[in-house]
Design a protein around this motif. Structure first.
Motif, PDB file in Angstrom:
ATOM      1  N   GLU A 144       0.797  -1.329   0.053  1.00 46.47           N
ATOM      2  CA  GLU A 144      -0.209   0.090   0.086  1.00 46.47           C
ATOM      3  C   GLU A 144       0.810   1.238  -0.242  1.00 46.47           C
ATOM      4  O   GLU A 144       1.844   1.170   0.949  1.00 46.47           O
ATOM      5  CB  GLU A 144      -0.966  -0.052   1.300  1.00 46.47           C
ATOM      6  CG  GLU A 144      -1.791   1.258   1.246  1.00 46.47           C
ATOM      7  CD  GLU A 144      -3.210   0.663   2.107  1.00 46.47           C
ATOM      8  OE1 GLU A 144      -4.036   1.727   2.248  1.00 46.47           O
ATOM      9  OE2 GLU A 144      -3.176  -0.496   2.889  1.00 46.47           O
TER      10      GLU A 144
ATOM     11  N   THR B 215       0.882   5.802  -0.931  1.00 44.59           N
ATOM     12  CA  THR B 215       0.218   7.039  -1.404  1.00 44.59           C
ATOM     13  C   THR B 215       0.939   7.913  -1.847  1.00 44.59           C
ATOM     14  O   THR B 215       2.338   7.939  -1.276  1.00 44.59           O
ATOM     15  CB  THR B 215      -0.609   7.467  -0.168  1.00 44.59           C
ATOM     16  OG1 THR B 215      -1.498   8.382  -0.299  1.00 44.59           O
ATOM     17  CG2 THR B 215       0.420   8.097   1.168  1.00 44.59           C
TER      18      THR B 215
ATOM     19  N   ARG C  63      -4.161  13.650  -2.818  1.00 43.80           N
ATOM     20  CA  ARG C  63      -3.355  12.704  -2.410  1.00 43.80           C
ATOM     21  C   ARG C  63      -3.891  11.457  -3.057  1.00 43.80           C
ATOM     22  O   ARG C  63      -5.128  11.276  -2.660  1.00 43.80           O
ATOM     23  CB  ARG C  63      -3.148  12.609  -0.875  1.00 43.80           C
ATOM     24  CG  ARG C  63      -2.106  11.569  -0.405  1.00 43.80           C
ATOM     25  CD  ARG C  63      -2.203  11.206   1.072  1.00 43.80           C
ATOM     26  NE  ARG C  63      -3.072  10.280   1.157  1.00 43.80           N
ATOM     27  CZ  ARG C  63      -4.180  10.235   1.695  1.00 43.80           C
ATOM     28  NH1 ARG C  63      -4.569  11.301   2.453  1.00 43.80           N
ATOM     29  NH2 ARG C  63      -5.091   9.247   1.928  1.00 43.80           N
TER      30      ARG C  63
ATOM     31  N   ASP D  15      -4.331   7.317  -3.387  1.00 43.36           N
ATOM     32  CA  ASP D  15      -3.732   5.817  -2.900  1.00 43.36           C
ATOM     33  C   ASP D  15      -3.545   5.020  -3.889  1.00 43.36           C
ATOM     34  O   ASP D  15      -4.390   4.639  -4.858  1.00 43.36           O
ATOM     35  CB  ASP D  15      -4.931   5.530  -1.812  1.00 43.36           C
ATOM     36  CG  ASP D  15      -4.991   6.671  -0.665  1.00 43.36           C
ATOM     37  OD1 ASP D  15      -3.973   7.185  -0.344  1.00 43.36           O
ATOM     38  OD2 ASP D  15      -6.177   6.572  -0.143  1.00 43.36           O
TER      39      ASP D  15
END
Length: 323
Positions: A194, A196, A266, A268
Motif C-alpha cells: 500500500e 500513497t 493525495r 492511494d
C-alpha cells in the motif's frame, strides 16, 4: 522524479488578507477535520497569517462575507466539505479557496465516477461493481473473486469499509457501507503493498511528491490505525525501486490532471504483489493535515515544513471563475 525537492517562492503573508480555516463540518469525518483544521490554524497563525477558525456546522457560510474574509483554507473532509458543495458556495460568495474546484471535488468524492473516468483514460484501477442490495453484493463477489472490498461510494477515511472473503460476510459488509451511502461499491482486492502519493501545484505546475509506503498491522489500514494509533509504519523515502516510485508518481499525476484537480491532492495506490503493477484506488482533494497525516510527511521529505506547506497551499487559493 522521486527525488523531488520543492523550491517554493517566498510568500508575503500580509498579502493573504483575513483567512478563514474551514474545519469541523457535518460529515462522518468531522473528528478528523477538527484535528486537521486545528493544526492548519496554529501553523498559519505561527507564520503571521491573520487566520481564524470557522466551523460550517455552527455558522452559515455567508457570514464569511461579514467577517471580511479574503480567502479560505478548506480543512473539511468528506461530504459537505470535500464534495464540491462548499466549493460552490465559495464560488458564489467570490471567496478564493484551497484545493480543487467544484467539478473535480465532486467527481473525486465519488469513487465510482472517479474510476469510470480513470478507466476511460486508460489508468489502472481495480475492477468494481456498483450494488444496491445484499444479493447484488453476493453476485459481485462471484464476479470479482475473493477477497473483495465493500465500501460506501462517497465516503473517506476507510469509514464503512469491509473486506469480504466469503459470501456469508456480504450482508454485514453491505449494511456497514449502506448506512453511510445508498451507493455501495464492491471492489476487487489488490494483494500487495500500500502506498500513497501527494501532488502539489508549485508555480502553476503539478508535482508528484515523494511516495510513502504504508505498513499497517496485519495489513489493516483502517480508521483507527489511520488516526489514533502509532502502530502503522510510514516509509518515506518509500524504499521502493526508483523506477517503480517514478511510475507511481507518473500515474498519480495523470490521475490528478485527468479529473481536473488543482492545488493539491493525495492518491492511494496499491502495488500488486504478483507483477508489481500499480493500481489507483482513489484520490483525496482535501487530504488530512493531522499529526498522522501523509501529505505533510511527504512534503517534509521534499523540503517543505508543515508551516511552509500550509502557507503555500493558502497562497494557491483560487476560484473556478475568477472575478
Amino acid at each position: 522524479m522521486s527525488n523531488v525537492h520543492v523550491n517554493a517562492s517566498p510568500i508575503d503573508v500580509a498579502s493573504l488578507g483575513r483567512v478563514a480555516v474551514l474545519f469541523g463540518g457535518t460529515s462522518a469525518e468531522r473528528e478528523v477535520s477538527l484535528m486537521s483544521g486545528s493544526g492548519v490554524l496554529k501553523a498559519l497563525q505561527s507564520q503571521g497569517v491573520d487566520a481564524f477558525a470557522f466551523d460550517p456546522a455552527e455558522r452559515p457560510l455567508q457570514e464569511l462575507k461579514a467577517e471580511g474574509v479574503s480567502r479560505c483554507f478548506i480543512a473539511l473532509h468528506g461530504r459537505g466539505g470535500e464534495d464540491g458543495t462548499v466549493q460552490g458556495a465559495l464560488e458564489l460568495l467570490g471567496i478564493p479557496y484551497t484545493g480543487s474546484g467544484v467539478m473535480a471535488s465532486s467527481i473525486a468524492m465519488d469513487k465510482v465516477m472517479t474510476k469510470r473516468i480513470w478507466r476511460f483514460e486508460g489508468l489502472p484501477t481495480p475492477d468494481w461493481r456498483m450494488v444496491g442490495s445484499v444479493a447484488e453484493c453476493e453476485h459481485a463477489l462471484v464476479a470479482l473473486g475473493a477477497p473483495m472490498i465493500v465500501k460506501p461510494a462517497r465516503e473517506g477515511s476507510s469509514i464503512g469499509l469491509s473486506k469480504v472473503t466469503d459470501v456469508s460476510q456480504c450482508a454485514a459488509a453491505y449494511a456497514a457501507a449502506a448506512q453511510h451511502d445508498p451507493e455501495v461499491l464492491c471492489e476487487q482486492f489488490i494483494e500487495g503493498e500500500e502506498t500513497t502519493c501527494p501532488v502539489l501545484t508549485v508555480e502553476g505546475e503539478a508535482l508528484a511528491l515523494p511516495v510513502i509506503r504504508i505498513v499497517a498491522p496485519g495489513g489493516n489500514y483502517d480508521y483507527q490505525n489511520k488516526y489514533f494509533t502509532d502502530e502503522v509504519k510510514y516509509l518515506c523515502p518509500s524504499q521502493l525501486d526508483a523506477d517503480e516510485e517514478a511510475e507511481i508518481q507518473r500515474q498519480v499525476l495523470r490521475a490528478f490532471k485527468t479529473l481536473g484537480c488543482r492545488g493539491w491532492a493525495r492518491a492511494d495506490v496499491m502495488i500488486r504483489k504478483t507483477d508489481r503493477q500499480p493500481f489507483l484506488l482513489e484520490i483525496n482533494t482535501s487530504p488530512g493535515m493531522t499529526g498522522h497525516s501523509l501529505v505533510p510527511m511527504s512534503a517534509k521529505a521534499a523540503g517543505l515544513s508543515y508551516e511552509q506547506l500550509c502557507v503555500h497551499l493558502l497562497a494557491s487559493a483560487s476560484l473556478d471563475q475568477p472575478a
